[in-house]
Design a protein around this motif. Structure first.
Motif, PDB file in Angstrom:
ATOM      1  N   ASP A  95       0.839  -1.198   0.000  1.00  0.00           N
ATOM      2  CA  ASP A  95       0.000   0.000   0.000  1.00  0.00           C
ATOM      3  C   ASP A  95       0.874   1.247   0.000  1.00  0.00           C
ATOM      4  O   ASP A  95       2.048   1.210   0.393  1.00  0.00           O
ATOM      5  CB  ASP A  95      -0.901   0.040   1.242  1.00  0.00           C
ATOM      6  N   LYS A  96       0.297   2.360  -0.368  1.00  0.00           N
ATOM      7  CA  LYS A  96       0.970   3.636  -0.253  1.00  0.00           C
ATOM      8  C   LYS A  96       1.109   3.989   1.228  1.00  0.00           C
ATOM      9  O   LYS A  96       0.229   3.675   2.036  1.00  0.00           O
ATOM     10  CB  LYS A  96       0.171   4.724  -0.979  1.00  0.00           C
ATOM     11  N   ALA A  97       2.223   4.597   1.607  1.00  0.00           N
ATOM     12  CA  ALA A  97       2.463   4.950   3.006  1.00  0.00           C
ATOM     13  C   ALA A  97       1.342   5.836   3.544  1.00  0.00           C
ATOM     14  O   ALA A  97       0.865   6.741   2.848  1.00  0.00           O
ATOM     15  CB  ALA A  97       3.805   5.669   3.139  1.00  0.00           C
ATOM     16  N   ARG A  98       0.904   5.564   4.771  1.00  0.00           N
ATOM     17  CA  ARG A  98      -0.113   6.379   5.446  1.00  0.00           C
ATOM     18  C   ARG A  98       0.613   7.351   6.372  1.00  0.00           C
ATOM     19  O   ARG A  98       1.471   6.935   7.165  1.00  0.00           O
ATOM     20  CB  ARG A  98      -1.085   5.489   6.219  1.00  0.00           C
ATOM     21  N   VAL A  99       0.282   8.627   6.265  1.00  0.00           N
ATOM     22  CA  VAL A  99       1.071   9.682   6.905  1.00  0.00           C
ATOM     23  C   VAL A  99       0.266  10.412   7.967  1.00  0.00           C
ATOM     24  O   VAL A  99      -0.881  10.798   7.734  1.00  0.00           O
ATOM     25  CB  VAL A  99       1.588  10.687   5.854  1.00  0.00           C
ATOM     26  N   LEU A 100       0.891  10.608   9.127  1.00  0.00           N
ATOM     27  CA  LEU A 100       0.337  11.398  10.219  1.00  0.00           C
ATOM     28  C   LEU A 100       1.249  12.593  10.414  1.00  0.00           C
ATOM     29  O   LEU A 100       2.443  12.433  10.688  1.00  0.00           O
ATOM     30  CB  LEU A 100       0.282  10.542  11.489  1.00  0.00           C
TER      31      LEU A 100
ATOM     32  N   ARG B 185      17.405  22.454  10.390  1.00  0.00           N
ATOM     33  CA  ARG B 185      16.142  22.858  11.012  1.00  0.00           C
ATOM     34  C   ARG B 185      15.028  21.987  10.447  1.00  0.00           C
ATOM     35  O   ARG B 185      14.889  21.827   9.243  1.00  0.00           O
ATOM     36  CB  ARG B 185      15.851  24.332  10.708  1.00  0.00           C
ATOM     37  N   VAL B 186      14.254  21.397  11.351  1.00  0.00           N
ATOM     38  CA  VAL B 186      13.151  20.542  10.916  1.00  0.00           C
ATOM     39  C   VAL B 186      12.039  21.412  10.335  1.00  0.00           C
ATOM     40  O   VAL B 186      11.544  22.324  10.992  1.00  0.00           O
ATOM     41  CB  VAL B 186      12.611  19.706  12.096  1.00  0.00           C
ATOM     42  N   ILE B 187      11.653  21.151   9.093  1.00  0.00           N
ATOM     43  CA  ILE B 187      10.594  21.938   8.466  1.00  0.00           C
ATOM     44  C   ILE B 187       9.322  21.118   8.277  1.00  0.00           C
ATOM     45  O   ILE B 187       8.271  21.662   7.978  1.00  0.00           O
ATOM     46  CB  ILE B 187      11.052  22.512   7.103  1.00  0.00           C
ATOM     47  N   ARG B 188       9.423  19.798   8.453  1.00  0.00           N
ATOM     48  CA  ARG B 188       8.229  18.942   8.395  1.00  0.00           C
ATOM     49  C   ARG B 188       8.494  17.698   9.221  1.00  0.00           C
ATOM     50  O   ARG B 188       9.542  17.065   9.079  1.00  0.00           O
ATOM     51  CB  ARG B 188       7.883  18.571   6.950  1.00  0.00           C
ATOM     52  N   ASP B 189       7.550  17.381  10.093  1.00  0.00           N
ATOM     53  CA  ASP B 189       7.702  16.266  11.022  1.00  0.00           C
ATOM     54  C   ASP B 189       6.504  15.339  10.845  1.00  0.00           C
ATOM     55  O   ASP B 189       5.360  15.753  11.039  1.00  0.00           O
ATOM     56  CB  ASP B 189       7.767  16.803  12.454  1.00  0.00           C
ATOM     57  N   THR B 190       6.755  14.101  10.445  1.00  0.00           N
ATOM     58  CA  THR B 190       5.652  13.183  10.153  1.00  0.00           C
ATOM     59  C   THR B 190       5.912  11.807  10.753  1.00  0.00           C
ATOM     60  O   THR B 190       7.047  11.435  11.057  1.00  0.00           O
ATOM     61  CB  THR B 190       5.447  13.006   8.632  1.00  0.00           C
ATOM     62  N   ILE B 191       4.832  11.048  10.913  1.00  0.00           N
ATOM     63  CA  ILE B 191       4.896   9.627  11.207  1.00  0.00           C
ATOM     64  C   ILE B 191       4.316   8.896  10.007  1.00  0.00           C
ATOM     65  O   ILE B 191       3.252   9.267   9.503  1.00  0.00           O
ATOM     66  CB  ILE B 191       4.099   9.272  12.474  1.00  0.00           C
ATOM     67  N   GLU B 192       5.021   7.875   9.531  1.00  0.00           N
ATOM     68  CA  GLU B 192       4.527   7.092   8.397  1.00  0.00           C
ATOM     69  C   GLU B 192       4.331   5.640   8.810  1.00  0.00           C
ATOM     70  O   GLU B 192       5.163   5.067   9.516  1.00  0.00           O
ATOM     71  CB  GLU B 192       5.508   7.153   7.216  1.00  0.00           C
ATOM     72  N   VAL B 193       3.234   5.068   8.369  1.00  0.00           N
ATOM     73  CA  VAL B 193       2.999   3.632   8.501  1.00  0.00           C
ATOM     74  C   VAL B 193       3.244   3.026   7.128  1.00  0.00           C
ATOM     75  O   VAL B 193       2.541   3.344   6.163  1.00  0.00           O
ATOM     76  CB  VAL B 193       1.576   3.326   8.991  1.00  0.00           C
ATOM     77  N   ALA B 194       4.266   2.180   7.035  1.00  0.00           N
ATOM     78  CA  ALA B 194       4.632   1.608   5.731  1.00  0.00           C
ATOM     79  C   ALA B 194       5.670   0.518   5.949  1.00  0.00           C
ATOM     80  O   ALA B 194       6.339   0.479   6.984  1.00  0.00           O
ATOM     81  CB  ALA B 194       5.200   2.684   4.811  1.00  0.00           C
ATOM     82  N   ASP B 195       5.805  -0.353   4.961  1.00  0.00           N
ATOM     83  CA  ASP B 195       6.902  -1.310   5.035  1.00  0.00           C
ATOM     84  C   ASP B 195       8.233  -0.578   4.896  1.00  0.00           C
ATOM     85  O   ASP B 195       9.227  -0.953   5.514  1.00  0.00           O
ATOM     86  CB  ASP B 195       6.748  -2.404   3.977  1.00  0.00           C
ATOM     87  N   ILE B 196       8.248   0.482   4.093  1.00  0.00           N
ATOM     88  CA  ILE B 196       9.405   1.359   3.941  1.00  0.00           C
ATOM     89  C   ILE B 196       8.857   2.753   3.645  1.00  0.00           C
ATOM     90  O   ILE B 196       7.851   2.878   2.936  1.00  0.00           O
ATOM     91  CB  ILE B 196      10.348   0.869   2.811  1.00  0.00           C
ATOM     92  N   PRO B 197       9.427   3.823   4.203  1.00  0.00           N
ATOM     93  CA  PRO B 197       8.872   5.159   3.960  1.00  0.00           C
ATOM     94  C   PRO B 197       8.764   5.500   2.476  1.00  0.00           C
ATOM     95  O   PRO B 197       9.610   5.101   1.666  1.00  0.00           O
ATOM     96  CB  PRO B 197       9.869   6.081   4.681  1.00  0.00           C
ATOM     97  N   GLY B 198       7.723   6.247   2.131  1.00  0.00           N
ATOM     98  CA  GLY B 198       7.472   6.597   0.740  1.00  0.00           C
ATOM     99  C   GLY B 198       8.615   7.335   0.090  1.00  0.00           C
ATOM    100  O   GLY B 198       8.885   7.169  -1.106  1.00  0.00           O
ATOM    101  N   LEU B 199       9.320   8.167   0.865  1.00  0.00           N
ATOM    102  CA  LEU B 199      10.461   8.911   0.332  1.00  0.00           C
ATOM    103  C   LEU B 199      11.498   7.954  -0.247  1.00  0.00           C
ATOM    104  O   LEU B 199      12.086   8.213  -1.304  1.00  0.00           O
ATOM    105  CB  LEU B 199      11.097   9.746   1.451  1.00  0.00           C
ATOM    106  N   VAL B 200      11.705   6.825   0.422  1.00  0.00           N
ATOM    107  CA  VAL B 200      12.712   5.852  -0.011  1.00  0.00           C
ATOM    108  C   VAL B 200      12.213   5.041  -1.196  1.00  0.00           C
ATOM    109  O   VAL B 200      12.914   4.886  -2.207  1.00  0.00           O
ATOM    110  CB  VAL B 200      13.095   4.921   1.155  1.00  0.00           C
ATOM    111  N   SER B 201      10.991   4.525  -1.112  1.00  0.00           N
ATOM    112  CA  SER B 201      10.486   3.653  -2.178  1.00  0.00           C
ATOM    113  C   SER B 201      10.190   4.409  -3.464  1.00  0.00           C
ATOM    114  O   SER B 201      10.285   3.846  -4.561  1.00  0.00           O
ATOM    115  CB  SER B 201       9.223   2.929  -1.703  1.00  0.00           C
TER     116      SER B 201
END
Length: 308
Positions: free
Chosen positions: A76-81, A138-154
């Motif tokens: 599935d596509k990563a689910r982001v919080l 400096r952190v400009i975006r802070d998220t939690i992802e539910v995924a087998d691997i984060p979407g940025l990587v895949s």
């Protein structure tokens, strides 16, 4: 639980050091030190129910995270919080809840992010950063992802990568002996590979090569933007190359000695990914962690309605 002491046995070993008579010349059989430390799950330390005043937003979002885990399936596509709008006290709750798991990632170049797997497999903390001139971030975006691997990587690891190796244009130095057949194998397997196919692994540890061969391989494949470190039974370092779907995967023992060196043709090496079983297990663990807050909510509701 008290540790049970066992008596020390003096029976000679069947295999390994001490199992064979000593050599007349004084030489002894030695063995490579194998990985000796294995990470195990430790439940995060979270606030007690009577200590959560002001953190109700984070707790509500945590229940949303639990729903994401229950619904997610590998592929599935990563689910982001998104945590950007949280104040410090609610963000602190997530820091405690998530902790740090075995896998961390450094995303360089245009990706510029730091990703850490939480204590819950398949739950990732991804912080996108902006680089200052003085190299502070400096952190400009802070998220939690539910995924087998984060979407940025895949999705973005190989966005700027070469599709294959131009074997005809290679200029191979005389000091390089075995790199050409290895690169030919990579090129042939890349032409056959498609997402979802079985990975192709080239075990460099079992093949003859020189330092010059490895340097030429690295220069030809290029350097990619992603470095993944998996700290489980020993360490595994996974580096993307500048060639699409080609990864350099290296395993080290607890003494930081390289024990396995491979090239892997895959979308993302499985050793870095969470499985459906991992994610289902994380959902169960998170449900157990959050159950203490549901009990408090029920008690509060009863008190509001004058129930005993």
């Amino acid at each position: 639980m008290k540790k049970i002491e066992t008596p020390i046995m003096t029976t000679p070993a069947v295999v390994g050091p001490g199992s064979q008579p000593g050599n007349p010349d004084g030489e002894e059989m030695t063995f490579m030190q194998m990985p000796s430390n294995m990470s195990t799950f430790e439940a995060p330390i979270v606030p007690e129910p009577e200590e959560i005043d002001g953190q109700e937003t984070a707790i509500a979002m945590s229940h949303g995270l639990l729903d994401m885990l229950r619904q997610y399936r590998v592929g599935d596509k990563a689910r982001v919080l998104v945590l950007d709008g949280l104040d410090d006290i609610n963000r602190s709750f997530f820091n405690q809840l998530l902790g740090e798991g075995e896998v961390s990632m450094q995303c360089n170049g245009n990706l510029n992010a730091m990703i850490q797997e939480s204590l819950l497999a398949g739950v990732w903390r991804a912080q996108y950063v902006e680089q200052y001139v003085d190299e502070q971030q400096r952190v400009i975006r802070d998220t939690i992802e539910v995924a087998d691997i984060p979407g940025l990587v895949s999705e973005l690891t190989f966005a700027d990568a070469a599709d294959n190796i131009d074997m005809d244009s290679l200029s191979i130095p005389e000091s390089v002996y075995n790199a050409r057949p290895l690169l030919t194998e990579v090129s042939d397997k890349l032409a056959e590979y498609h997402p979802g196919a079985e990975p192709h692994i080239i075990n460099l540890s079992l093949l003859p090569h020189t330092e010059e061969d490895l340097l030429f391989l690295s220069d030809t494949l290029g350097i990619g933007p992603i470095i993944i470190l998996s700290r489980g039974y020993g360490n595994c370092r996974i580096s993307s190359t500048g060639t699409r779907n080609v990864w350099w995967v290296q395993y080290f023992n607890s003494q930081e000695t390289l024990i396995l060196n491979t090239l892997e043709i895959n979308t993302v090496p499985k050793v870095a990914c969470a499985s459906d079983e991992d994610i289902a297990d994380s959902a169960q663990r998170l449900d157990e962690i959050l159950s203490i807050y549901r009990v408090r909510c029920k008690d509060t509701t009863r008190n509001r309605h004058g129930q005993q």
